[in-house]
Design a protein around this motif. Structure first.
Motif, mmCIF file in Angstrom:
data_model
loop_
_atom_site.group_PDB
_atom_site.id
_atom_site.type_symbol
_atom_site.label_atom_id
_atom_site.label_comp_id
_atom_site.label_asym_id
_atom_site.label_seq_id
_atom_site.Cartn_x
_atom_site.Cartn_y
_atom_site.Cartn_z
ATOM 1 N N ASP A 139 30.052 -21.699 -34.227
ATOM 2 C CA ASP A 139 30.038 -20.667 -35.258
ATOM 3 C C ASP A 139 31.419 -20.479 -35.865
ATOM 4 N N ALA A 140 31.474 -20.418 -37.192
ATOM 5 C CA ALA A 140 32.754 -20.346 -37.899
ATOM 6 C C ALA A 140 33.591 -19.139 -37.505
ATOM 7 N N ILE A 141 32.951 -18.036 -37.137
ATOM 8 C CA ILE A 141 33.729 -16.833 -36.829
ATOM 9 C C ILE A 141 34.289 -16.848 -35.404
ATOM 10 N N CYS A 142 34.152 -17.968 -34.735
ATOM 11 C CA CYS A 142 34.714 -18.112 -33.389
ATOM 12 C C CYS A 142 35.987 -18.959 -33.375
ATOM 13 N N TYR A 143 36.359 -19.564 -34.501
ATOM 14 C CA TYR A 143 37.471 -20.514 -34.516
ATOM 15 C C TYR A 143 38.658 -19.967 -35.307
ATOM 16 N N TYR A 144 39.672 -19.547 -34.553
ATOM 17 C CA TYR A 144 40.879 -18.982 -35.145
ATOM 18 C C TYR A 144 41.899 -20.082 -35.429
ATOM 19 N N ALA A 145 42.717 -19.846 -36.443
ATOM 20 C CA ALA A 145 43.801 -20.775 -36.749
ATOM 21 C C ALA A 145 44.884 -20.688 -35.683
ATOM 22 N N ASP A 146 45.659 -21.751 -35.553
ATOM 23 C CA ASP A 146 46.826 -21.728 -34.663
ATOM 24 C C ASP A 146 47.939 -20.860 -35.258
ATOM 25 N N ALA A 147 48.080 -20.907 -36.572
ATOM 26 C CA ALA A 147 49.135 -20.207 -37.297
ATOM 27 C C ALA A 147 48.761 -20.282 -38.787
ATOM 28 N N GLY B 48 22.251 -9.557 -28.590
ATOM 29 C CA GLY B 48 22.285 -10.157 -27.268
ATOM 30 C C GLY B 48 22.824 -11.573 -27.305
ATOM 31 N N VAL B 49 23.713 -11.842 -28.281
ATOM 32 C CA VAL B 49 24.318 -13.159 -28.454
ATOM 33 C C VAL B 49 25.818 -13.018 -28.228
ATOM 34 N N LYS B 50 26.304 -13.489 -27.098
ATOM 35 C CA LYS B 50 27.722 -13.381 -26.776
ATOM 36 C C LYS B 50 28.400 -14.721 -27.025
ATOM 37 N N LEU B 51 29.291 -14.748 -28.023
ATOM 38 C CA LEU B 51 30.028 -15.958 -28.365
ATOM 39 C C LEU B 51 31.514 -15.736 -28.105
ATOM 40 N N ASP B 52 32.157 -16.737 -27.534
ATOM 41 C CA ASP B 52 33.580 -16.638 -27.192
ATOM 42 C C ASP B 52 34.433 -17.229 -28.312
ATOM 43 N N PRO B 53 35.577 -16.604 -28.598
ATOM 44 C CA PRO B 53 36.489 -17.150 -29.602
ATOM 45 C C PRO B 53 37.299 -18.312 -29.041
ATOM 46 N N ALA B 54 37.859 -19.112 -29.931
ATOM 47 C CA ALA B 54 38.713 -20.234 -29.553
ATOM 48 C C ALA B 54 39.797 -20.381 -30.611
ATOM 49 N N THR B 55 40.830 -21.118 -30.281
ATOM 50 C CA THR B 55 41.926 -21.375 -31.210
ATOM 51 C C THR B 55 41.969 -22.850 -31.547
ATOM 52 N N GLY B 56 42.131 -23.160 -32.828
ATOM 53 C CA GLY B 56 42.184 -24.541 -33.262
ATOM 54 C C GLY B 56 40.817 -25.078 -33.640
ATOM 55 N N VAL B 57 40.763 -26.366 -33.919
ATOM 56 C CA VAL B 57 39.535 -26.978 -34.420
ATOM 57 C C VAL B 57 38.767 -27.755 -33.355
ATOM 58 N N ILE B 58 39.317 -27.885 -32.169
ATOM 59 C CA ILE B 58 38.611 -28.598 -31.107
ATOM 60 C C ILE B 58 37.402 -27.777 -30.656
ATOM 61 N N HIS B 59 36.276 -28.465 -30.518
ATOM 62 C CA HIS B 59 35.037 -27.776 -30.194
ATOM 63 C C HIS B 59 35.150 -27.024 -28.867
ATOM 64 N N HIS B 60 34.664 -25.779 -28.886
ATOM 65 C CA HIS B 60 34.620 -24.946 -27.686
ATOM 66 C C HIS B 60 33.155 -24.675 -27.372
#
Length: 253
Positions: free
Chosen positions: A115-123, A147-159
């Motif tokens: 999901d796009a709202i889970c992927y933060y930029a590095d800077a 009832g959908v829990k999604l975790d955030p990640a940094t960068g473009v590598i798939h999480h």
């Protein structure tokens, strides 16, 4: 994705409705809707137009039928499918999504896995802060409301996300009727986000707000480097699609 309907309305027009209707002259004078068995049917001089698969153009609510009827009423001498997005949505729901619900739900659920709202930029930090401020409330909403829990990640590598969250999105999609499911199948790839698509479908976000959240990265780049005409035109078309989908969901509610 050949086993499911095209998710881009422009592709749907080229591959479906346009094939049977392109350059067809307007053959009716009066446009209305009528309630009948199975829902509300668009009426052209008292007769129902057909989908590309020759099914009656019947919708579940009067408001949705009138949204489609207004497009037929607005046609000039020749039918222009590009000006009939609600008609394309209805035809896709009737002819294709009704026959491929499981596959459509699978495609929607797959977006929750990246999901796009889970992927933060590095800077830079200002962009990261903008993303957190815009996206975190909607991940919390997804957890609390869906009832959908999604975790955030940094960068473009798939999480990888919890399979239970992806399964829950699929379940939510399959709970919808064919017409609402069709709208969701168009919304999710437009935003790159199952969460934003579901928020729009449920009326918790407007189409404009969901679209703006989906393009925070682009907005930041534009604020730094400006906007060229080609990108501006493409953005305007996508924003118009989000508005159409907003009106579609509201008409079905």
């Amino acid at each position: 994705m050949s086993h499911i309907p095209p998710l881009d309305p422009n592709v749907a027009a080229r591959k479906g409705f346009r094939e049977s209707e392109e350059r067809l002259k307007r053959f009716w004078k009066a446009v209305d809707v009528a309630e009948g068995q199975g829902g509300w049917t668009v009426q052209l001089d008292g007769r129902a137009p057909k989908t590309p698969a020759h099914a009656p153009l019947t919708l579940p609510t009067e408001a949705a039928a009138r949204l489609v009827a207004d497009e037929w009423a607005a046609q000039g001498e020749f039918i222009d499918p590009a000006t009939m997005p609600a008609t394309r949505l209805a035809s896709t729901a009737i002819d294709r999504v009704s026959q491929a619900r499981e596959a459509v739900a699978d495609e929607i659920a797959a977006y929750a896995g990246s999901d796009a709202i889970c992927y933060y930029a590095d800077a830079p930090g200002s962009l990261v802060e903008m993303q957190a401020r815009g996206w975190e409330p909607w991940r919390e909403w997804a957890d609390d409301v869906l009832g959908v829990k999604l975790d955030p990640a940094t960068g473009v590598i798939h999480h990888a996300q919890d399979p239970a969250a992806i399964a829950r999105v699929r379940e939510l999609a399959l709970e919808l009727d064919d017409f609402t499911l069709t709208g969701l199948a168009m919304s999710v790839p437009l935003f790159g986000s199952a969460v934003l698509g579901l928020a729009l479908q449920r009326g918790d976000l407007t189409g404009e707000a969901a679209f703006d959240l989906s393009r925070l990265d682009e907005h930041f780049q534009e604020s730094q480097w400006g906007v060229d005409e080609e990108n501006a035109a493409r953005t305007a078309l996508r924003r118009a699609e989000a508005d159409i989908l907003d009106r579609w969901f509201r008409a079905l509610a």
